[in-house]
Scaffold this active site. Structure first.
Site, PDB file in Angstrom:
ATOM      1  N   SER A   1       0.834  -1.197   0.000  1.00  0.00           N
ATOM      2  CA  SER A   1       0.000   0.000   0.000  1.00  0.00           C
ATOM      3  C   SER A   1       0.876   1.258   0.000  1.00  0.00           C
ATOM      4  CB  SER A   1      -0.951  -0.063   1.203  1.00  0.00           C
ATOM      5  OG  SER A   1      -2.019   0.823   1.077  1.00  0.00           O
TER       6      SER A   1
ATOM      7  N   HIS B   1      -7.718  -5.990   1.918  1.00  0.00           N
ATOM      8  CA  HIS B   1      -6.531  -5.146   1.756  1.00  0.00           C
ATOM      9  C   HIS B   1      -5.338  -5.692   2.534  1.00  0.00           C
ATOM     10  CE1 HIS B   1      -4.420  -1.538   0.610  1.00  0.00           C
ATOM     11  NE2 HIS B   1      -4.119  -1.264   1.877  1.00  0.00           N
TER      12      HIS B   1
END
Length: 252
Positions: free
Chosen positions: A90, A227
């Site tokens: 990320s 995620h």
């Protein structure tokens, strides 16, 4: 070195170093423990940014240039010593890419492999929406953290922890707002292989566009989960085995 880098499993005779870059508001603990999962040929470094863990009394970095310059100055000698690869998740993907660009442009150094996780390509339209997240209010940020997962919901019940997490996340997003990359025609900045990972249940990321930033091969893998798919033990095993295979098959 110890201020910026955590290395829980030192392997001075390793053939390659894997430098891991944390997600927004993340620390070093998860990646530092990866060292036990790799063979003796790979030594794992986990990057620690200011404003957290043992650096919590330091002011947060104000921009990506500051982050890149600090990491480069600390790691440069080690990166010149032996081959290295980068893994970022990320927010950490963008830091790893920015550091890779800086090393290539200023020192002629480049990772043998760039491993990207849960991140849009930095020149894609989708990346712009991530940069705007810093401007939302605390309640919406808390909701966003809950949706992403990765933080036990019971911890968010404690006001001090929640406020600290929100502050750190905002400051990391401030850094992200200062980073921009425009793909110039006929100028491919990197010449290393790139592997992109994503959670199958996460918001889709523009992974294919990472192909624009390297002259070498790009591979894409979707693993089960959201995620923070990489926190699942089975996915962690897949990642470390795949990374090991890529590094050991490289021409070191």
């Amino acid at each position: 070195m110890e201020k910026v880098v955590a290395c829980s499993y030192k392997r001075p005779n390793a053939l390659c170093r894997l430098i891991c870059f944390p997600w927004a508001a993340g620390g070093t603990s998860q990646f530092a423990q990866w060292g036990r999962l790799f063979s003796g040929s790979i030594e794992v470094y986990s990057i620690r940014l200011p404003g957290r863990e043992s650096r919590f009394k330091e002011p947060f970095a104000q921009d990506m240039t500051t982050v890149v310059n600090e990491i480069t100055s600390v790691l440069l000698k080690d990166l010149q010593e032996k081959p290295f690869a980068f893994f970022g998740h990320s927010f950490g993907s963008y830091i790893s890419f920015a550091v890779a660009l800086h090393l290539k442009e200023n020192y002629g150094l480049e990772p043998i492999h760039l491993f990207i996780s849960g991140a849009h390509a930095p020149h894609s339209e989708a990346f712009l929406a991530i940069r705007r997240l810093r401007d939302i209010d605390d309640e919406d940020i808390t909701a966003h953290i809950n949706i992403l997962g990765g933080t036990p919901s019971e911890l968010l019940q404690y006001e001090d922890i929640r406020k600290s997490l929100i502050l750190t996340l905002r400051e990391d997003l401030r850094v992200l707002q200062t980073f921009s990359f425009e793909k110039a025609e006929r100028n491919i900045p990197l010449s290393c292989d790139i592997t992109c990972f994503d959670g199958s249940e996460d918001t889709a990321h523009d992974l294919e566009a990472w192909d624009d930033v390297t002259s070498q091969d790009i591979s894409i893998y979707k693993l089960p989960g959201g995620h923070f798919y990489l926190l699942e033990p089975s996915n962690e095993i897949f990642l470390t085995k795949h990374i090991t295979r890529c590094i050991e098959n490289a021409d070191l």
